[in-house]
Design a protein around this motif. Structure first.
Motif, mmCIF file in Angstrom:
data_model
loop_
_atom_site.group_PDB
_atom_site.id
_atom_site.type_symbol
_atom_site.label_atom_id
_atom_site.label_comp_id
_atom_site.label_asym_id
_atom_site.label_seq_id
_atom_site.Cartn_x
_atom_site.Cartn_y
_atom_site.Cartn_z
ATOM 1 N N LEU A 5 24.429 46.172 39.413
ATOM 2 C CA LEU A 5 25.731 45.503 39.360
ATOM 3 C C LEU A 5 26.836 46.355 39.978
ATOM 4 N N ARG A 6 26.751 47.666 39.800
ATOM 5 C CA ARG A 6 27.735 48.558 40.405
ATOM 6 C C ARG A 6 27.614 48.522 41.929
ATOM 7 N N LEU A 7 26.392 48.613 42.445
ATOM 8 C CA LEU A 7 26.180 48.560 43.892
ATOM 9 C C LEU A 7 26.612 47.205 44.457
ATOM 10 N N ALA A 8 26.334 46.136 43.724
ATOM 11 C CA ALA A 8 26.671 44.784 44.193
ATOM 12 C C ALA A 8 28.174 44.573 44.309
ATOM 13 N N SER A 9 28.950 45.380 43.612
ATOM 14 C CA SER A 9 30.406 45.201 43.637
ATOM 15 C C SER A 9 31.100 46.069 44.681
ATOM 16 N N GLN A 10 30.348 46.879 45.417
ATOM 17 C CA GLN A 10 30.969 47.848 46.316
ATOM 18 C C GLN A 10 31.358 47.300 47.681
ATOM 19 N N LYS A 11 30.849 46.147 48.062
ATOM 20 C CA LYS A 11 31.177 45.545 49.360
ATOM 21 C C LYS A 11 31.201 44.037 49.221
ATOM 22 N N ALA A 12 31.794 43.361 50.203
ATOM 23 C CA ALA A 12 31.887 41.899 50.154
ATOM 24 C C ALA A 12 30.505 41.241 50.172
#
Length: 103
Positions: A5-12
């Motif tokens: 979830l953290r990685l998924a929020s780092q870019k559009a």
């Protein structure tokens, strides 16, 4: 799960992939051809890739989980969902809303 979830929020646009998967390659290419520069995480090249794959399985409720696409920090799904959005004309507006493209 927290790492995914953290990685998924780092870019559009974020794609969880396996480097040897032909469907993953097709989805990455589609986004690149649309002018998107996605963050791509190759699960088979990450030391925690198996853990992330299990977390993605939980999110999707099925296996195999790749490719898994997030747009605007929202889980979109796998190849079938992305292609359905593209064919219906809904993918580009979604990418614009997320700030991934400016067409």
């Amino acid at each position: 799960m927290d790492r995914v979830l953290r990685l998924a929020s780092q870019k559009a646009v974020v794609i969880f992939s396996i480097s040897s998967c032909c469907m993953c390659h097709a989805i990455k290419r589609l986004f690149c051809e649309l002018g998107v520069n996605p963050a791509v995480y190759e699960l088979d090249e990450d030391s925690k890739g198996r853990e992330m794959e299990k977390a993605l399985n939980s999110l999707l409720g099925r296996s195999p989980p790749v490719p898994v696409v997030f747009i605007g920090n929202k889980l979109i799904g796998s190849t079938d969902k992305v292609m359905s959005l593209h064919l219906s004309g809904d993918l580009i507006p979604l990418l614009k809303k997320a700030g991934a493209i400016w067409l």
